[in-house]
Design a protein around this motif. Structure first.
Motif, PDB file in Angstrom:
ATOM      1  N   ALA A 110      -9.309  56.033   2.640  1.00 52.23           N
ATOM      2  CA  ALA A 110      -9.212  56.039   1.181  1.00 52.23           C
ATOM      3  C   ALA A 110      -7.999  55.221   0.723  1.00 52.23           C
ATOM      4  CB  ALA A 110      -9.112  57.465   0.654  1.00 52.23           C
ATOM      5  N   ALA A 111      -6.898  55.320   1.448  1.00 50.47           N
ATOM      6  CA  ALA A 111      -5.708  54.533   1.108  1.00 50.47           C
ATOM      7  C   ALA A 111      -5.961  53.040   1.279  1.00 50.47           C
ATOM      8  CB  ALA A 111      -4.529  54.975   1.974  1.00 50.47           C
ATOM      9  N   ARG A 112      -6.720  52.663   2.315  1.00 48.04           N
ATOM     10  CA  ARG A 112      -7.057  51.253   2.523  1.00 48.04           C
ATOM     11  C   ARG A 112      -7.923  50.737   1.379  1.00 48.04           C
ATOM     12  NH1 ARG A 112      -9.560  49.382   7.848  1.00 48.04           N
ATOM     13  NH2 ARG A 112      -8.912  47.400   6.912  1.00 48.04           N
ATOM     14  N   LEU A 116      -6.910  47.772  -1.448  1.00 45.22           N
ATOM     15  CA  LEU A 116      -7.744  46.597  -1.708  1.00 45.22           C
ATOM     16  C   LEU A 116      -8.107  46.491  -3.186  1.00 45.22           C
ATOM     17  CD1 LEU A 116     -10.088  46.800   1.415  1.00 45.22           C
ATOM     18  CD2 LEU A 116      -8.488  44.938   0.890  1.00 45.22           C
ATOM     19  N   ARG A 117      -8.456  47.606  -3.782  1.00 47.42           N
ATOM     20  CA  ARG A 117      -8.828  47.572  -5.208  1.00 47.42           C
ATOM     21  C   ARG A 117      -7.629  47.244  -6.083  1.00 47.42           C
ATOM     22  NH1 ARG A 117     -13.949  48.483  -5.128  1.00 47.42           N
ATOM     23  NH2 ARG A 117     -14.958  50.192  -3.970  1.00 47.42           N
ATOM     24  N   GLU A 118      -6.477  47.781  -5.747  1.00 47.00           N
ATOM     25  CA  GLU A 118      -5.277  47.474  -6.535  1.00 47.00           C
ATOM     26  C   GLU A 118      -4.886  46.004  -6.415  1.00 47.00           C
ATOM     27  OE1 GLU A 118      -2.361  50.236  -5.174  1.00 47.00           O
ATOM     28  OE2 GLU A 118      -3.049  51.859  -6.507  1.00 47.00           O
ATOM     29  N   ALA A 119      -5.280  45.396  -5.291  1.00 47.43           N
ATOM     30  CA  ALA A 119      -5.021  43.961  -5.104  1.00 47.43           C
ATOM     31  C   ALA A 119      -6.109  43.113  -5.748  1.00 47.43           C
ATOM     32  CB  ALA A 119      -4.925  43.642  -3.613  1.00 47.43           C
ATOM     33  N   LEU A 128     -15.469  46.925   3.411  1.00 49.10           N
ATOM     34  CA  LEU A 128     -14.843  47.862   4.348  1.00 49.10           C
ATOM     35  C   LEU A 128     -15.749  49.051   4.615  1.00 49.10           C
ATOM     36  CD1 LEU A 128     -12.245  48.788   5.910  1.00 49.10           C
ATOM     37  CD2 LEU A 128     -11.574  49.947   3.797  1.00 49.10           C
ATOM     38  N   LEU A 129     -16.417  49.534   3.563  1.00 48.94           N
ATOM     39  CA  LEU A 129     -17.246  50.739   3.686  1.00 48.94           C
ATOM     40  C   LEU A 129     -18.688  50.433   4.075  1.00 48.94           C
ATOM     41  CD1 LEU A 129     -15.971  52.695   0.542  1.00 48.94           C
ATOM     42  CD2 LEU A 129     -15.243  52.961   2.921  1.00 48.94           C
ATOM     43  N   ALA A 130     -19.021  49.152   4.240  1.00 53.36           N
ATOM     44  CA  ALA A 130     -20.404  48.778   4.550  1.00 53.36           C
ATOM     45  C   ALA A 130     -20.951  49.477   5.797  1.00 53.36           C
ATOM     46  CB  ALA A 130     -20.517  47.258   4.682  1.00 53.36           C
ATOM     47  N   ALA A 163     -13.698  56.878  11.522  1.00 59.11           N
ATOM     48  CA  ALA A 163     -12.468  56.850  12.316  1.00 59.11           C
ATOM     49  C   ALA A 163     -12.097  55.416  12.686  1.00 59.11           C
ATOM     50  CB  ALA A 163     -12.630  57.697  13.581  1.00 59.11           C
ATOM     51  N   GLU A 164     -13.091  54.607  13.025  1.00 53.74           N
ATOM     52  CA  GLU A 164     -12.818  53.219  13.387  1.00 53.74           C
ATOM     53  C   GLU A 164     -12.238  52.437  12.204  1.00 53.74           C
ATOM     54  OE1 GLU A 164     -16.614  52.011  14.825  1.00 53.74           O
ATOM     55  OE2 GLU A 164     -16.263  52.780  16.856  1.00 53.74           O
ATOM     56  N   LEU A 165     -12.676  52.774  10.990  1.00 51.06           N
ATOM     57  CA  LEU A 165     -12.148  52.094   9.799  1.00 51.06           C
ATOM     58  C   LEU A 165     -10.676  52.423   9.566  1.00 51.06           C
ATOM     59  CD1 LEU A 165     -15.092  52.414   7.240  1.00 51.06           C
ATOM     60  CD2 LEU A 165     -14.502  50.482   8.702  1.00 51.06           C
ATOM     61  N   SER A 166     -10.207  53.521  10.141  1.00 45.48           N
ATOM     62  CA  SER A 166      -8.788  53.869   9.996  1.00 45.48           C
ATOM     63  C   SER A 166      -7.904  52.929  10.797  1.00 45.48           C
ATOM     64  CB  SER A 166      -8.547  55.309  10.472  1.00 45.48           C
ATOM     65  OG  SER A 166      -8.598  55.394  11.895  1.00 45.48           O
ATOM     66  N   GLN A 167      -8.495  52.235  11.799  1.00 51.08           N
ATOM     67  CA  GLN A 167      -7.771  51.317  12.681  1.00 51.08           C
ATOM     68  C   GLN A 167      -6.653  52.026  13.451  1.00 51.08           C
ATOM     69  OE1 GLN A 167      -6.587  48.084  10.026  1.00 51.08           O
ATOM     70  NE2 GLN A 167      -8.531  47.037  10.384  1.00 51.08           N
ATOM     71  N   ASN A 168      -6.865  53.306  13.697  1.00 50.36           N
ATOM     72  CA  ASN A 168      -5.909  54.095  14.462  1.00 50.36           C
ATOM     73  C   ASN A 168      -6.563  54.461  15.794  1.00 50.36           C
ATOM     74  OD1 ASN A 168      -4.608  56.542  15.551  1.00 50.36           O
ATOM     75  ND2 ASN A 168      -3.404  56.530  13.677  1.00 50.36           N
ATOM     76  N   GLN A 169      -6.048  53.902  16.883  1.00 54.55           N
ATOM     77  CA  GLN A 169      -6.688  54.084  18.180  1.00 54.55           C
ATOM     78  C   GLN A 169      -6.736  55.544  18.623  1.00 54.55           C
ATOM     79  OE1 GLN A 169      -4.453  52.576  21.571  1.00 54.55           O
ATOM     80  NE2 GLN A 169      -2.590  52.452  20.338  1.00 54.55           N
ATOM     81  N   PHE A 170      -5.767  56.332  18.219  1.00 53.29           N
ATOM     82  CA  PHE A 170      -5.752  57.732  18.628  1.00 53.29           C
ATOM     83  C   PHE A 170      -6.815  58.533  17.880  1.00 53.29           C
ATOM     84  CE2 PHE A 170      -1.467  56.122  19.492  1.00 53.29           C
ATOM     85  CZ  PHE A 170      -1.375  56.420  20.843  1.00 53.29           C
ATOM     86  N   LEU A 171      -7.002  58.240  16.593  1.00 53.75           N
ATOM     87  CA  LEU A 171      -8.056  58.905  15.837  1.00 53.75           C
ATOM     88  C   LEU A 171      -9.431  58.517  16.374  1.00 53.75           C
ATOM     89  CD1 LEU A 171      -6.698  58.557  12.176  1.00 53.75           C
ATOM     90  CD2 LEU A 171      -6.668  60.590  13.636  1.00 53.75           C
TER      91      LEU A 171
END
Length: 257
Positions: A110-112, A116-119, A128-130, A163-171
């Motif tokens: 959600a933060a990502r 993007l929207r603020e930019a 991103l959500l596709a 989880a993959e969209l978070s780009q956090n390998q541990f998640l």
């Protein structure tokens, strides 16, 4: 002047072995459990399985220990290895763990989207959500075709993609095991494997919150969904809310149901 190197007392390290055999054995077992070829309570006989895979018993043993560590297999002294059965206490602990992981992934994604929207990059936010929309479409198609396992696959894949969209390998690593444990929980249900009849509505609510960059709303959807899953697997939900293996065939024979 060159800087002198200080001596280091290394720990006793084991010789490196070719990891691919053990990795592949672990992956095969994970996929067999996920697909339901090995179901909760099934034994994993070391001699037969290692022979079928064409690997040594020591390699299979090491692969199995990884699954024991992740909770997918349970080792009983003197009896051997079995696919873990998710009882009520285990499900309670597992849902709490899964909720923590998924709440964090939703917040990060959600933060990502918000950034993007603020930019001014609405197109990037939608792109991103596709992958999540693709899984939603697969869930809908599977339910319409009466394939509950495929609908469940698409559901779990959506959560893994999140989880993959978070780009956090541990998640991502945690979710790879979580999706299998979730499937095992469903297979442990004595009434048979089932999925929510309103599965796609749940997905749509989650995607709507993520599209808006609303982390709190996304977390609320996940919390509600996982609480429902916990209640269903621990104590049983209303059967009208759940589609189970065999239900659709029965309805084809009796259209009045």
């Amino acid at each position: 002047m060159p800087v002198p190197h200080r001596s280091v007392n290394l720990p006793l390290l084991q010789p490196i072995r070719r990891p691919s055999i053990i990795d592949q054995a672990e992956l095969e077992l994970r996929e067999a459990i996920y697909a339901g070829d090995l179901r909760p309570g099934d034994p994993v006989p070391e001699v037969q399985v290692s022979s079928q895979m064409g690997i040594s018993r020591s390699s299979l043993r090491e692969a199995c220990q990884r699954l024991v560590r992740d909770g997918l297999l349970t080792q009983f002294p003197g009896r051997g290895l079995f696919v873990t059965t998710m009882d009520a206490a285990t499900m309670s602990d597992f849902i709490a763990y899964r909720l923590g992981i998924e709440m964090q992934t939703a917040s990060v994604v959600a933060a990502r989207v918000t950034a993007l929207r603020e930019a001014g990059d609405d197109e990037g936010a939608d792109a991103l959500l596709a992958p999540l929309h693709e899984q939603l479409a697969l869930s809908r198609a599977a339910l319409e075709a009466g394939s509950l396992i495929e609908a469940g696959n698409a559901d779990l894949d959506l959560h893994l993609r999140l989880a993959e969209l978070s780009q956090n390998q541990f998640l991502v690593s945690a979710m790879n095991t979580i999706v299998i444990l979730t499937r095992m929980g469903s297979f442990s249900d004595p009434r048979g494997y089932g999925v929510r009849a309103d599965l796609t509505a749940q997905h749509e609510a989650l995607l709507q919150a993520l599209r808006a960059g609303d982390a709190a709303a996304a977390r609320a959807v996940l919390r509600g969904n996982l609480q429902e899953l916990a209640d269903r697997l621990r104590s049983g939900a209303e059967e009208s809310e759940v589609l189970r293996e065999g239900d659709l065939e029965d309805r084809e024979e009796d259209p009045q149901r």
